[in-house]
Design an enzyme around this catalytic site. Structure first.
Site, PDB file in Angstrom:
ATOM      1  N   ASP A 137       5.250   6.810  -1.947  1.00 19.50           N
ATOM      2  CA  ASP A 137       4.900   7.486  -0.698  1.00 19.50           C
ATOM      3  C   ASP A 137       3.781   6.738   0.033  1.00 19.50           C
ATOM      4  O   ASP A 137       3.787   6.631   1.263  1.00 19.50           O
ATOM      5  CB  ASP A 137       4.458   8.911  -0.988  1.00 19.50           C
ATOM      6  CG  ASP A 137       5.540   9.720  -1.675  1.00 19.50           C
ATOM      7  OD1 ASP A 137       6.724   9.455  -1.419  1.00 19.50           O
ATOM      8  OD2 ASP A 137       5.191  10.614  -2.478  1.00 19.50           O
ATOM      9  N   ASP A 140      -2.370   6.055 -12.709  1.00 23.03           N
ATOM     10  CA  ASP A 140      -1.412   7.106 -12.367  1.00 23.03           C
ATOM     11  C   ASP A 140      -0.556   6.603 -11.203  1.00 23.03           C
ATOM     12  O   ASP A 140      -1.049   6.452 -10.094  1.00 23.03           O
ATOM     13  CB  ASP A 140      -2.148   8.396 -11.984  1.00 23.03           C
ATOM     14  CG  ASP A 140      -1.199   9.539 -11.619  1.00 23.03           C
ATOM     15  OD1 ASP A 140       0.021   9.385 -11.826  1.00 23.03           O
ATOM     16  OD2 ASP A 140      -1.690  10.571 -11.122  1.00 23.03           O
TER      17      ASP A 140
END
Length: 311
Positions: A255, A249
């Site tokens: 980030d 994933d």
């Protein structure tokens, strides 16, 4: 003991609603998904959590809604040790949400509803000025109003504070407002949206980064997923390859990169090594499901770095 880095994130906080499916539905089609996951997200919040897990003292400036997600988001920050003095609820607005759709190979598509994130204004930056002036680095993204982003960059420049901008989601920007920005960190699609130049490989990234540097940005880092990342500046163009991982994933990898990179720089790690460390930290984040809960803590990451850095 040296003091811990102090990182401020002026940015978004969302709730991630992640659905896993064999494929994306066609227009007008309904299909069954495999499983569903609800978690705390938002690019700003994710970057804050990554920086905190990497060992920094982290301060969040954000707005959340008056719904049930607002208090839960603030409590999550507190649980992780992130300062929430400047995280406020906005009456009458929903919290930001991000429905995320993930295919078996880890590829994702994300729709963001900004909600209360759009209520973060320049005046809120002024209200946090004393805290911001005491930090080593300010981190920004594009899930809050551009006026607030531009204002915060100017604030950082005025006070000599390192500033890292992640222009995500990609959108048209006024490049004059980014003049002398310390670090501009887009991925391939964001770089293309902003410059109009396709970024499909490392050579494309070099050309695109050169344009951004010529536009007045001090350092550009284009993250390239499985191809690693490119660090560029005047007289500088260095490709840092990715580390091999088994990705399940990719949500939040960018980030993770930003949070890790901010902390490494604040600790005095050399620039290119900080990029390499961020490559690994981001890659490792893709081996778990979700965003914040897939990020490694410092001890676990350091063990991976020690074992793989020479590879």
């Amino acid at each position: 003991m040296p003091r811990r880095p102090r990182v401020a994130v002026v940015g978004s906080a969302n709730i991630d609603l992640t659905t896993f499916a064999d494929r994306f539905p066609k227009p007008g089609e309904t299909i069954f998904g495999q499983r569903f996951d609800l978690g705390f997200g938002g690019k700003g919040a994710n970057q804050a959590v990554a920086a905190r897990l990497c060992g920094a003292d982290v301060f969040m400036v954000a707005r959340v809604g008056s719904d049930l997600f607002g208090p839960a988001t603030i409590e999550n920050f507190k649980k992780l040790g992130i300062d929430t003095e400047h995280v406020k609820q906005v009456e009458g607005l929903s919290s930001g949400v991000a429905p995320i759709f993930v295919e078996p190979d880890g590829q994702n598509r994300i729709l963001v509803v900004k909600g209360a994130n759009d209520a973060l204004k320049p005046a809120d930056v002024d209200a946090a000025a004393d805290m911001l002036r005491a930090t080593d680095c300010i981190v920004l993204q594009f899930e809050i109003p551009l006026a607030t982003v531009y204002y915060t960059i100017a604030f950082a420049r005025k006070h000599g504070i390192r500033c890292i901008l992640n222009p995500a989601p990609g959108q048209a920007v006024d490049m004059t407002k980014l003049s002398r920005l310390d670090y501009f960190v887009p991925n391939e699609s964001e770089a293309e949206t902003i410059t109009g130049m396709a970024v499909r490989n490392v050579d494309d990234a070099r050309k695109c980064a050169a344009k951004l540097v010529n536009d007045g940005i001090r350092r550009v880092i284009i993250t390239l997923g499985s191809k690693g990342s490119l660090l560029a500046g005047h007289g500088l163009s260095e490709h840092a390859p990715a580390f091999p991982v088994k990705s399940v994933d990719s949500t939040g990898a960018g980030d993770a990169f930003i949070g890790s990179f901010a902390v490494s720089l604040a600790e005095g790690v050399p620039e290119l090594e900080a990029v390499r460390r961020a490559n690994l930290y981001a890659g490792l984040s893709t081996t778990g499901v979700g965003t914040q809960k897939s990020f490694y803590d410092r001890k676990r990451f350091d063990a991976e770095w020690t074992g793989r850095a020479r590879g």
